[in-house]
Scaffold this motif. Sequence first.
Motif, PDB file in Angstrom:
ATOM      1  N   THR A  31       0.929  -1.170  -0.007  1.00 38.28           N
ATOM      2  CA  THR A  31       0.018  -0.031  -0.191  1.00 38.28           C
ATOM      3  C   THR A  31       0.932   1.326  -0.045  1.00 38.28           C
ATOM      4  OG1 THR A  31      -0.379  -0.411   2.500  1.00 38.28           O
ATOM      5  CG2 THR A  31      -2.033  -0.971   1.114  1.00 38.28           C
ATOM      6  N   GLN A  32       2.159   1.223   0.563  1.00 35.82           N
ATOM      7  CA  GLN A  32       3.016   2.216   0.271  1.00 35.82           C
ATOM      8  C   GLN A  32       3.427   2.656  -0.995  1.00 35.82           C
ATOM      9  OE1 GLN A  32       6.220   1.441   3.268  1.00 35.82           O
ATOM     10  NE2 GLN A  32       4.841   2.040   5.077  1.00 35.82           N
ATOM     11  N   ARG A  33       3.515   1.459  -1.827  1.00 34.05           N
ATOM     12  CA  ARG A  33       3.960   1.770  -2.974  1.00 34.05           C
ATOM     13  C   ARG A  33       2.553   1.852  -4.004  1.00 34.05           C
ATOM     14  NH1 ARG A  33       6.064  -3.326  -2.273  1.00 34.05           N
ATOM     15  NH2 ARG A  33       5.451  -3.751  -4.354  1.00 34.05           N
ATOM     16  N   GLY A  34       1.661   1.703  -3.727  1.00 35.57           N
ATOM     17  CA  GLY A  34       0.601   1.664  -4.557  1.00 35.57           C
ATOM     18  C   GLY A  34      -0.679   2.743  -4.517  1.00 35.57           C
ATOM     19  N   HIS A  35      -1.836   2.821  -5.078  1.00 35.90           N
ATOM     20  CA  HIS A  35      -2.822   3.673  -5.149  1.00 35.90           C
ATOM     21  C   HIS A  35      -3.917   2.802  -4.502  1.00 35.90           C
ATOM     22  CE1 HIS A  35      -0.445   6.115  -7.676  1.00 35.90           C
ATOM     23  NE2 HIS A  35      -0.077   5.054  -8.379  1.00 35.90           N
ATOM     24  N   CYS A  36      -4.344   3.319  -3.398  1.00 34.27           N
ATOM     25  CA  CYS A  36      -5.496   2.578  -2.764  1.00 34.27           C
ATOM     26  C   CYS A  36      -6.845   3.435  -2.820  1.00 34.27           C
ATOM     27  CB  CYS A  36      -5.079   2.793  -0.848  1.00 34.27           C
ATOM     28  SG  CYS A  36      -6.178   1.672   0.039  1.00 34.27           S
ATOM     29  N   TYR A  37      -7.604   2.707  -3.093  1.00 43.40           N
ATOM     30  CA  TYR A  37      -9.051   3.109  -3.542  1.00 43.40           C
ATOM     31  C   TYR A  37     -10.305   2.618  -2.496  1.00 43.40           C
ATOM     32  CZ  TYR A  37      -7.087   4.941  -7.941  1.00 43.40           C
ATOM     33  OH  TYR A  37      -6.448   5.505  -8.764  1.00 43.40           O
ATOM     34  N   VAL A  38     -10.927   3.455  -1.975  1.00 40.45           N
ATOM     35  CA  VAL A  38     -11.987   2.905  -1.152  1.00 40.45           C
ATOM     36  C   VAL A  38     -13.445   3.143  -1.796  1.00 40.45           C
ATOM     37  CG1 VAL A  38     -10.667   3.247   0.971  1.00 40.45           C
ATOM     38  CG2 VAL A  38     -11.877   5.081   0.125  1.00 40.45           C
ATOM     39  N   TYR A  49      -9.496  -1.554  -2.699  1.00 43.30           N
ATOM     40  CA  TYR A  49      -8.798  -2.170  -3.804  1.00 43.30           C
ATOM     41  C   TYR A  49      -7.332  -1.244  -3.858  1.00 43.30           C
ATOM     42  CZ  TYR A  49      -9.660   0.882  -7.875  1.00 43.30           C
ATOM     43  OH  TYR A  49      -9.934   2.053  -8.645  1.00 43.30           O
ATOM     44  N   VAL A  50      -6.361  -1.925  -4.238  1.00 43.67           N
ATOM     45  CA  VAL A  50      -5.141  -1.291  -4.173  1.00 43.67           C
ATOM     46  C   VAL A  50      -4.421  -1.721  -5.726  1.00 43.67           C
ATOM     47  CG1 VAL A  50      -2.871  -1.302  -3.643  1.00 43.67           C
ATOM     48  CG2 VAL A  50      -4.734  -1.778  -1.905  1.00 43.67           C
ATOM     49  N   LEU A  51      -4.055  -0.679  -6.639  1.00 42.72           N
ATOM     50  CA  LEU A  51      -3.331  -0.804  -7.808  1.00 42.72           C
ATOM     51  C   LEU A  51      -1.958  -0.576  -7.606  1.00 42.72           C
ATOM     52  CD1 LEU A  51      -5.595   1.231 -10.107  1.00 42.72           C
ATOM     53  CD2 LEU A  51      -5.393  -1.344 -10.228  1.00 42.72           C
ATOM     54  N   LEU A  52      -1.142  -1.263  -8.037  1.00 41.96           N
ATOM     55  CA  LEU A  52       0.479  -1.101  -7.886  1.00 41.96           C
ATOM     56  C   LEU A  52       0.973  -1.345  -9.375  1.00 41.96           C
ATOM     57  CD1 LEU A  52       2.687  -1.336  -5.925  1.00 41.96           C
ATOM     58  CD2 LEU A  52       2.711  -3.731  -5.895  1.00 41.96           C
ATOM     59  N   PRO A  53       1.826  -0.196  -9.926  1.00 38.74           N
ATOM     60  CA  PRO A  53       2.723  -0.245 -10.822  1.00 38.74           C
ATOM     61  C   PRO A  53       3.589  -1.259 -10.604  1.00 38.74           C
ATOM     62  CG  PRO A  53       2.231   1.978 -10.121  1.00 38.74           C
ATOM     63  CD  PRO A  53       1.858   1.304  -9.044  1.00 38.74           C
TER      64      PRO A  53
END
Length: 153
Positions: A31-38, A49-53
């Motif tokens: 979660t520190q490296r990605g984008h967290c959506y609620v 959900y979490v998106l991670l490049p």
Amino acid sequence: MHIRELNPGEPLPLELLLLADPSERLVKAYTQRGHCYVGEIDGAVIGVYVLLPTRPDTMELVNVAVAEHLHGQGYGKQLVRHAIAQARRHGYATLEVGTGSTSIAQLALYQKCGFRMTGIDRDFFVRHYEEAIYENGMRLRDMVRLSLDLYSH
């Protein structure tokens, strides 16, 4: 359900994230490296959900969770579809996801959203998790990898 990116400094919905991934250490790392959506209903966070490049042109959906009392009502599908739209909006060509081989409902969900199986990471959950995980009456060992070509859908 309203879906938005978690604001900087806003606390992670850790309880929800741990529904999809029991390792607090791993959840905090990605979660520190990605984008967290609620996902929220009436201001209450009910999904995440979490998106991670991960590579050039590739993003991974690393965690999707919905509050247990709301399972089976379509919120997971809304979150996955939103994640697909976000990855596309940010210019990524491929969205990948990995889920447990015993995660029957999740495997069906991802395939309904257009993902196709690309491989199996044998013993992933044995190598990366200290405690054995059981799901649907089976020990979880392998990760099923799926991907979606964002430009063909």
